[in-house]
Design a protein around this motif. Structure first.
Motif, PDB file in Angstrom:
ATOM      1  N   ARG A 263       0.821  -1.212   0.000  1.00 44.07           N
ATOM      2  CA  ARG A 263       0.000   0.000   0.000  1.00 44.07           C
ATOM      3  C   ARG A 263       0.857   1.266   0.000  1.00 44.07           C
ATOM      4  N   ASN A 264       1.918   1.248   0.802  1.00 47.74           N
ATOM      5  CA  ASN A 264       2.733   2.458   0.972  1.00 47.74           C
ATOM      6  C   ASN A 264       4.005   2.454   0.135  1.00 47.74           C
ATOM      7  N   GLU A 265       4.197   1.374  -0.636  1.00 50.17           N
ATOM      8  CA  GLU A 265       5.409   1.232  -1.455  1.00 50.17           C
ATOM      9  C   GLU A 265       6.656   1.500  -0.603  1.00 50.17           C
ATOM     10  N   GLN A 266       6.744   0.795   0.491  1.00 47.50           N
ATOM     11  CA  GLN A 266       7.827   1.032   1.427  1.00 47.50           C
ATOM     12  C   GLN A 266       8.515  -0.267   1.824  1.00 47.50           C
ATOM     13  N   THR A 267       9.655  -0.119   2.481  1.00 43.57           N
ATOM     14  CA  THR A 267      10.499  -1.256   2.827  1.00 43.57           C
ATOM     15  C   THR A 267       9.885  -2.111   3.932  1.00 43.57           C
ATOM     16  N   LEU A 268      10.394  -3.320   4.039  1.00 40.94           N
ATOM     17  CA  LEU A 268      10.000  -4.197   5.138  1.00 40.94           C
ATOM     18  C   LEU A 268      10.359  -3.556   6.470  1.00 40.94           C
ATOM     19  N   LYS A 269      11.520  -2.943   6.556  1.00 43.28           N
ATOM     20  CA  LYS A 269      11.969  -2.346   7.819  1.00 43.28           C
ATOM     21  C   LYS A 269      11.014  -1.260   8.291  1.00 43.28           C
ATOM     22  N   ARG A 270      10.600  -0.411   7.363  1.00 42.42           N
ATOM     23  CA  ARG A 270       9.710   0.688   7.744  1.00 42.42           C
ATOM     24  C   ARG A 270       8.329   0.159   8.121  1.00 42.42           C
ATOM     25  N   SER A 271       7.827  -0.806   7.369  1.00 37.83           N
ATOM     26  CA  SER A 271       6.529  -1.399   7.688  1.00 37.83           C
ATOM     27  C   SER A 271       6.576  -2.121   9.027  1.00 37.83           C
ATOM     28  N   TRP A 272       7.700  -2.786   9.273  1.00 39.95           N
ATOM     29  CA  TRP A 272       7.891  -3.509  10.540  1.00 39.95           C
ATOM     30  C   TRP A 272       7.832  -2.543  11.719  1.00 39.95           C
ATOM     31  N   ALA A 273       8.542  -1.430  11.606  1.00 43.28           N
ATOM     32  CA  ALA A 273       8.572  -0.448  12.695  1.00 43.28           C
ATOM     33  C   ALA A 273       7.171   0.090  12.980  1.00 43.28           C
ATOM     34  N   TYR A 274       6.407   0.334  11.921  1.00 42.83           N
ATOM     35  CA  TYR A 274       5.044   0.852  12.099  1.00 42.83           C
ATOM     36  C   TYR A 274       4.155  -0.185  12.783  1.00 42.83           C
ATOM     37  N   LEU A 275       4.193  -1.421  12.311  1.00 42.30           N
ATOM     38  CA  LEU A 275       3.342  -2.465  12.878  1.00 42.30           C
ATOM     39  C   LEU A 275       3.736  -2.775  14.324  1.00 42.30           C
ATOM     40  N   LYS A 276       5.014  -2.695  14.604  1.00 43.46           N
ATOM     41  CA  LYS A 276       5.507  -2.942  15.963  1.00 43.46           C
ATOM     42  C   LYS A 276       4.951  -1.920  16.950  1.00 43.46           C
ATOM     43  N   ARG A 277       4.781  -0.679  16.493  1.00 48.69           N
ATOM     44  CA  ARG A 277       4.196   0.344  17.363  1.00 48.69           C
ATOM     45  C   ARG A 277       2.728   0.037  17.657  1.00 48.69           C
ATOM     46  N   CYS A 278       2.059  -0.598  16.718  1.00 48.99           N
ATOM     47  CA  CYS A 278       0.645  -0.939  16.914  1.00 48.99           C
ATOM     48  C   CYS A 278       0.474  -2.184  17.772  1.00 48.99           C
ATOM     49  N   LYS A 279       1.343  -3.179  17.557  1.00 52.76           N
ATOM     50  CA  LYS A 279       1.247  -4.440  18.304  1.00 52.76           C
ATOM     51  C   LYS A 279       2.651  -4.824  18.763  1.00 52.76           C
ATOM     52  N   ASN A 280       2.910  -4.618  20.049  1.00 47.29           N
ATOM     53  CA  ASN A 280       4.302  -4.699  20.513  1.00 47.29           C
ATOM     54  C   ASN A 280       4.842  -6.114  20.650  1.00 47.29           C
ATOM     55  N   ASN A 281       3.984  -7.145  20.567  1.00 51.68           N
ATOM     56  CA  ASN A 281       4.509  -8.515  20.641  1.00 51.68           C
ATOM     57  C   ASN A 281       4.421  -9.238  19.295  1.00 51.68           C
ATOM     58  N   MET A 282       4.332  -8.484  18.195  1.00 58.18           N
ATOM     59  CA  MET A 282       4.320  -9.112  16.873  1.00 58.18           C
ATOM     60  C   MET A 282       5.635  -9.857  16.647  1.00 58.18           C
ATOM     61  N   ARG A 283       5.553 -11.031  16.010  1.00 55.51           N
ATOM     62  CA  ARG A 283       6.778 -11.807  15.786  1.00 55.51           C
ATOM     63  C   ARG A 283       6.578 -12.837  14.664  1.00 55.51           C
ATOM     64  N   PRO A 284       6.554 -12.395  13.412  1.00 52.32           N
ATOM     65  CA  PRO A 284       6.497 -13.363  12.309  1.00 52.32           C
ATOM     66  C   PRO A 284       7.719 -14.272  12.342  1.00 52.32           C
ATOM     67  N   ASN A 285       7.538 -15.567  12.017  1.00 54.93           N
ATOM     68  CA  ASN A 285       8.692 -16.451  12.084  1.00 54.93           C
ATOM     69  C   ASN A 285       9.685 -16.148  10.966  1.00 54.93           C
ATOM     70  N   GLN A 286      10.886 -16.676  11.090  1.00 56.31           N
ATOM     71  CA  GLN A 286      11.972 -16.329  10.168  1.00 56.31           C
ATOM     72  C   GLN A 286      11.674 -16.752   8.732  1.00 56.31           C
ATOM     73  N   GLY A 287      10.916 -17.821   8.557  1.00 57.24           N
ATOM     74  CA  GLY A 287      10.538 -18.229   7.215  1.00 57.24           C
ATOM     75  C   GLY A 287       9.688 -17.173   6.537  1.00 57.24           C
ATOM     76  N   PHE A 288       8.755 -16.579   7.279  1.00 60.43           N
ATOM     77  CA  PHE A 288       7.919 -15.513   6.727  1.00 60.43           C
ATOM     78  C   PHE A 288       8.751 -14.268   6.428  1.00 60.43           C
ATOM     79  N   VAL A 289       9.733 -13.978   7.287  1.00 59.48           N
ATOM     80  CA  VAL A 289      10.593 -12.809   7.064  1.00 59.48           C
ATOM     81  C   VAL A 289      11.359 -12.956   5.749  1.00 59.48           C
ATOM     82  N   ARG A 290      11.868 -14.147   5.471  1.00 55.19           N
ATOM     83  CA  ARG A 290      12.592 -14.367   4.209  1.00 55.19           C
ATOM     84  C   ARG A 290      11.669 -14.145   3.004  1.00 55.19           C
TER      85      ARG A 290
END
Length: 312
Positions: A263-290
């Motif tokens: 939606r925002n045409e942005q990096t994983l890092k930036r999206s991660w930081a935003y979602l982390k602020r909304c849900k502080n215990n988010m933790r996709p597994n490493q397979g999903f991160v790849r």
């Protein structure tokens, strides 16, 4: 002296609805929510778990049970303060913005300035105060004053809000709760889990089921384009969407990261930081991160996020 910051209503909503095994409101040093309105207004209704701050003259009397030094989130609200700025008061009591007059802060800001001397964490002032928050989240109003520890343990959080009034992130039990669907006006669901249930046997156009396990070798990326199209379509129709998985921590978070990147045409890092602020215990597994890194390359033409510096 701690910093004073404005807190949007959505931020307070998400603070109130964080969960680990139980609601984080049960943690004694998690949230101190203070109401500086008068007693009549407070007794009529206030935000859940809020304690009223009494005044003696112009002095704010902080509740004795609050250990501000250890509290992570200290949020103060009045009726409708919308900024940290000042207005000015002339000798006859009329307010103005003229230079050289007496500066006057909103009640929440005045109280926040006092609190800032007792904590090392920022003190948050709720933008728009109780009026704005209660208009957006009427279901989080209460007349209840005393909360016993067992009541906080049993408190059922709502899904966190990712895009105000549009996208929510939750778990399977929240997705099956009719009251939550009604309160949040949710009309479409994205189920990122193997589980199904009778609650989702209605209109198939309003449910996207992504049947994946939460394992390192589970393949979620083939669903990303359909997921983004489904959410975009329902947002265009004005429908609020709930994205959920069994616990709302790994699979549903990976799906929402993919959508935010799209939606925002942005990096994983930036999206991660935003979602982390909304849900502080988010933790996709490493397979999903790849797989999200490959999605980043598809969207942006290259892998930008450096996972050698851990995202977790």
């Amino acid at each position: 002296m701690a910093e004073l910051l404005l807190c949007e209503p959505t931020e307070l909503y998400n603070i109130l609805n964080q969960v680990s095994k139980l609601s984080r409101l049960a943690e004694p040093n998690y949230l101190c929510l203070l109401d500086v309105r008068n007693k009549r207004e407070y007794d009529e209704s206030h935000v859940i778990t809020a304690r009223r701050v009494k005044q003696k003259g112009r002095e704010y009397l902080i509740p004795e049970s609050v250990d501000l030094e250890c509290v992570k989130y200290c949020v103060v609200y009045d009726n409708n303060t919308s900024s940290l700025g000042v207005f000015f008061e002339e000798e006859d009591g009329e307010k103005s913005d003229k230079d050289g007059q007496v500066p006057v802060f909103g009640a929440a800001v005045e109280c926040g300035k006092v609190l800032s001397h007792f904590t090392r964490y920022p003190v948050y002032i709720l933008r728009g105060g109780y009026e704005r928050f209660s208009a957006m989240y009427h279901f989080l109003r209460t007349q209840k004053i005393i909360w016993m520890p067992q009541e906080l343990d049993a408190f059922q959080p709502y899904p966190v809000e990712i895009m105000p009034g549009k996208i929510y992130l939750g778990n399977f039990s929240q997705a099956c709760d009719p009251k939550i669907q009604k309160d949040l006006k949710i009309k479409a669901h994205v189920n990122v889990s193997m589980e199904t249930g009778p609650f989702f046997m209605g209109d198939p156009d309003k449910l996207l089921h992504i049947p994946v396990e939460d394992t390192l070798d589970a393949n979620i990326s083939p669903f990303f384009r359909h997921l983004c199209h489904f959410i975009d379509l329902h947002l265009e129709l004005g429908s609020a969407v709930l994205v959920f998985s069994k616990l709302g921590i790994s699979r549903s978070c990976a799906a929402l990261l993919a959508y935010l990147m799209h939606r925002n045409e942005q990096t994983l890092k930036r999206s991660w930081a935003y979602l982390k602020r909304c849900k502080n215990n988010m933790r996709p597994n490493q397979g999903f991160v790849r797989q999200l890194l490959l999605w980043e390359k598809i969207l942006l033409g290259d892998v930008v996020t450096d996972v050698s510096n851990p995202l977790y």
